[in-house]
Design a protein around this motif. Structure first.
Motif, PDB file in Angstrom:
ATOM      1  N   ASP A  43       1.194  14.839 -16.140  1.00  0.00           N
ATOM      2  CA  ASP A  43       0.548  14.009 -15.130  1.00  0.00           C
ATOM      3  C   ASP A  43      -0.031  15.004 -14.129  1.00  0.00           C
ATOM      4  O   ASP A  43       0.637  15.432 -13.194  1.00  0.00           O
ATOM      5  CB  ASP A  43       1.572  13.073 -14.480  1.00  0.00           C
ATOM      6  N   GLY A  57      -5.315   6.859 -12.752  1.00  0.00           N
ATOM      7  CA  GLY A  57      -4.278   7.775 -13.226  1.00  0.00           C
ATOM      8  C   GLY A  57      -3.189   7.033 -13.982  1.00  0.00           C
ATOM      9  O   GLY A  57      -2.656   7.526 -14.990  1.00  0.00           O
ATOM     10  N   SER A  68      -9.999  10.759  -8.215  1.00  0.00           N
ATOM     11  CA  SER A  68     -10.075   9.930  -7.001  1.00  0.00           C
ATOM     12  C   SER A  68      -9.141  10.392  -5.890  1.00  0.00           C
ATOM     13  O   SER A  68      -8.945   9.686  -4.920  1.00  0.00           O
ATOM     14  CB  SER A  68      -9.700   8.496  -7.382  1.00  0.00           C
ATOM     15  N   ASN A  99      -2.028   7.919 -17.763  1.00  0.00           N
ATOM     16  CA  ASN A  99      -0.663   8.258 -18.203  1.00  0.00           C
ATOM     17  C   ASN A  99      -0.194   7.287 -19.288  1.00  0.00           C
ATOM     18  O   ASN A  99       0.419   7.695 -20.277  1.00  0.00           O
ATOM     19  CB  ASN A  99       0.307   8.224 -17.015  1.00  0.00           C
ATOM     20  N   GLU A 120       5.041  16.569 -14.003  1.00  0.00           N
ATOM     21  CA  GLU A 120       4.061  16.217 -12.963  1.00  0.00           C
ATOM     22  C   GLU A 120       3.698  17.474 -12.175  1.00  0.00           C
ATOM     23  O   GLU A 120       4.584  18.178 -11.706  1.00  0.00           O
ATOM     24  CB  GLU A 120       4.681  15.164 -12.036  1.00  0.00           C
ATOM     25  N   HIS A 155       5.945  10.144 -10.631  1.00  0.00           N
ATOM     26  CA  HIS A 155       5.125   8.955 -10.436  1.00  0.00           C
ATOM     27  C   HIS A 155       5.234   8.044 -11.655  1.00  0.00           C
ATOM     28  O   HIS A 155       5.328   6.822 -11.530  1.00  0.00           O
ATOM     29  CB  HIS A 155       3.668   9.389 -10.205  1.00  0.00           C
ATOM     30  N   GLU A 162       4.712   3.403 -11.516  1.00  0.00           N
ATOM     31  CA  GLU A 162       3.699   2.856 -12.414  1.00  0.00           C
ATOM     32  C   GLU A 162       4.174   1.546 -13.043  1.00  0.00           C
ATOM     33  O   GLU A 162       3.826   1.205 -14.186  1.00  0.00           O
ATOM     34  CB  GLU A 162       3.247   3.937 -13.430  1.00  0.00           C
ATOM     35  N   ARG A 215      -3.017  15.848  -9.618  1.00  0.00           N
ATOM     36  CA  ARG A 215      -3.518  16.855  -8.660  1.00  0.00           C
ATOM     37  C   ARG A 215      -3.416  18.259  -9.260  1.00  0.00           C
ATOM     38  O   ARG A 215      -3.067  19.212  -8.572  1.00  0.00           O
ATOM     39  CB  ARG A 215      -2.719  16.759  -7.349  1.00  0.00           C
ATOM     40  N   CYS A 269      -6.647  13.075 -12.008  1.00  0.00           N
ATOM     41  CA  CYS A 269      -7.288  12.071 -11.146  1.00  0.00           C
ATOM     42  C   CYS A 269      -8.520  12.663 -10.468  1.00  0.00           C
ATOM     43  O   CYS A 269      -8.453  13.738  -9.861  1.00  0.00           O
ATOM     44  CB  CYS A 269      -6.323  11.597 -10.069  1.00  0.00           C
TER      45      CYS A 269
HETATM   46  C1  LIG Z   1       1.302  12.100  -9.306  1.00  0.00           C
HETATM   47  C2  LIG Z   1       0.502  10.853  -9.516  1.00  0.00           C
HETATM   48  N1  LIG Z   1       0.270  10.440 -10.759  1.00  0.00           N
HETATM   49  C3  LIG Z   1      -0.433   9.334 -11.021  1.00  0.00           C
HETATM   50  C4  LIG Z   1      -0.959   8.581 -10.000  1.00  0.00           C
HETATM   51  C5  LIG Z   1      -1.692   7.316 -10.331  1.00  0.00           C
HETATM   52  O1  LIG Z   1      -3.039   7.326 -10.034  1.00  0.00           O
HETATM   53  P1  LIG Z   1      -3.823   5.960  -9.785  1.00  0.00           P
HETATM   54  O2  LIG Z   1      -3.497   5.530  -8.418  1.00  0.00           O
HETATM   55  O3  LIG Z   1      -5.255   6.352  -9.973  1.00  0.00           O
HETATM   56  O4  LIG Z   1      -3.365   4.985 -10.818  1.00  0.00           O
HETATM   57  C6  LIG Z   1      -0.745   8.969  -8.675  1.00  0.00           C
HETATM   58  C7  LIG Z   1      -1.305   8.165  -7.569  1.00  0.00           C
HETATM   59  O5  LIG Z   1      -1.106   8.405  -6.415  1.00  0.00           O
HETATM   60  C8  LIG Z   1       0.019  10.129  -8.427  1.00  0.00           C
HETATM   61  O6  LIG Z   1       0.295  10.552  -7.181  1.00  0.00           O
END
Ligand SMILES: Cc1ncc(COP(=O)(O)O)c(C=O)c1O
Length: 352
Positions: A171, A60, A201, A64, A138, A85, A90, A174, A199
């Motif tokens: 983003d 993720g 995962s 982004n 988000e 996030h 990040e 979810r 995502c």
């Molecule tokens: C809202 C949100 N965006 C992006 C990510 C980033 O995903 P990744 O862990 O696959 O880099 C997460 C990870 O928990 C997240 O909660």
């Protein structure tokens, strides 16, 4: 000892169907565009979101970042939530790698307000400004409690941003939790924006990977930036095969996570007299946050829970997060609350 891992929905194990699909995947070199399984995943994701094209990326965070880099030039500005996030979690990649200036807005209720978008926007044509190019939202919003954005409010923010000339990125780590919560097609969100990162995962259960969707020209640029960041993978179809199962078969199960999280929140509320405050959620998906008021500090609670096989995570000073996912069921929720209750009550007695 059985472990109940409530730290995140990223801890899920691939399902049997995913493992079979991964073992049987037909693969090729995806940097040449030759991996049929990756191509199928990308086509499926584009169709699902109603966007022209899509790109499979490692994570993720990478999704982004390639989106920011594909939308913005160095020195331009991005509006985004101060609790998002992308801003907090990040690694500062937007500033450090993309050379883009983030402008954080209040997003405590999930989405930034229309007023804050209007007042923070800096137009081009003034040499003093890092002129604003993009708004990032988000959905669901993780640290605001896993809150899903209502389609109407989401549309208002996206439309306003577009009216003032901004590109809009979501983003949507979810996003299917939001769509499932409201019982709407994900296109209700994706058709209003220029790009979305999803995502595979998290609640969808794939072992890795995210999808970025957008216009064909945006995805062409994103592919270049993915390579630049070292994210071009070769026989990635092995992992993409699990991603396909995630998108095709796992979206419907997200409502189980939501009902388990609601149960968790309501059972934890029963422990409030023992020193915790469950954060209320007007719309609950798969997350529960609570604060510790007295009796024990957060780190000690986490350690004591882990001694009993319950993993929970720290989400700020005195703030705990618990996330439901496919590795946890109603029984795990009830058991977790018993463990937390035992610890809180024990601390009450010894503190007397
Ligand atoms: C809202 C949100 N965006 C992006 C990510 C980033 O995903 P990744 O862990 O696959 O880099 C997460 C990870 O928990 C997240 O909660």
């Amino acid at each position: 000892m059985d472990i109940m891992d409530f730290r995140s929905d990223t801890v899920t194990q691939p399902t049997d169907r995913m493992r079979e699909a991964m073992a049987a995947a037909v693969v090729g070199d995806d940097v040449y565009g030759d991996d049929p399984t990756v191509n199928e995943l990308q086509e499926y994701a584009a169709a699902l979101t109603g966007m022209e094209s899509s790109l499979y990326v490692c994570s993720g965070t990478m999704g982004n970042l390639v989106s920011v880099m594909s939308h913005c030039c160095r020195g331009e500005g991005v509006l985004l939530g101060v609790n998002s996030h992308m801003w907090r979690n990040e690694g500062g990649n937007m500033a450090c790698v993309a050379g883009v200036m983030p402008f954080p807005l209040d997003d405590s209720s999930g989405l930034p307000s229309l007023e804050s978008i209007k007042s923070s926007y800096m137009p081009s044509g003034n040499v003093h400004y890092a002129n604003t190019t993009m708004l990032a939202m988000e959905n669901t919003h993780n640290s605001a409690g896993g809150i899903p954005a209502e389609v109407g409010a989401f549309a208002e923010a996206a439309d306003l941003a577009k009216d003032i000339g901004l590109l809009v990125h979501v983003d949507g780590a979810r996003i299917f939790d939001a769509a499932e919560y409201f019982g709407v097609d994900v296109k209700e969100y994706s058709r209003r924006v220029d790009s979305i990162q999803i995502c595979l995962s998290k609640g969808l259960g794939a072992p890795m990977g995210s999808i970025v969707c957008g216009s064909r020209s945006f995805i062409d640029r994103a592919r270049k930036f993915r390579k630049l960041l070292g994210g071009g993978q070769r026989q990635a179809g092995v992992a993409a095969a699990a991603g396909l199962i995630a998108l095709k078969e796992m979206r419907g199960r997200l409502s189980d996570d939501h009902s388990n999280a609601s149960l968790l929140a309501s059972l934890l509320s029963g422990l409030e007299e023992h020193g915790i405050d469950v954060e209320p959620a007007r719309r609950r998906t798969n997350m529960v946050y609570f604060k510790i008021r007295r009796g024990i500090d957060a780190i000690s609670l986490i350690d004591r829970c882990s001694e009993r096989g319950l993993l929970i995570s720290l989400a700020g000073p005195g703030r705990i997060r618990m996330v439901t996912h496919l590795g946890l069921d109603e029984g795990s929720v009830r058991c977790a609350v018993v463990i937390i209750g035992d610890i809180l009550k024990y601390c009450e007695v010894i503190n007397q």
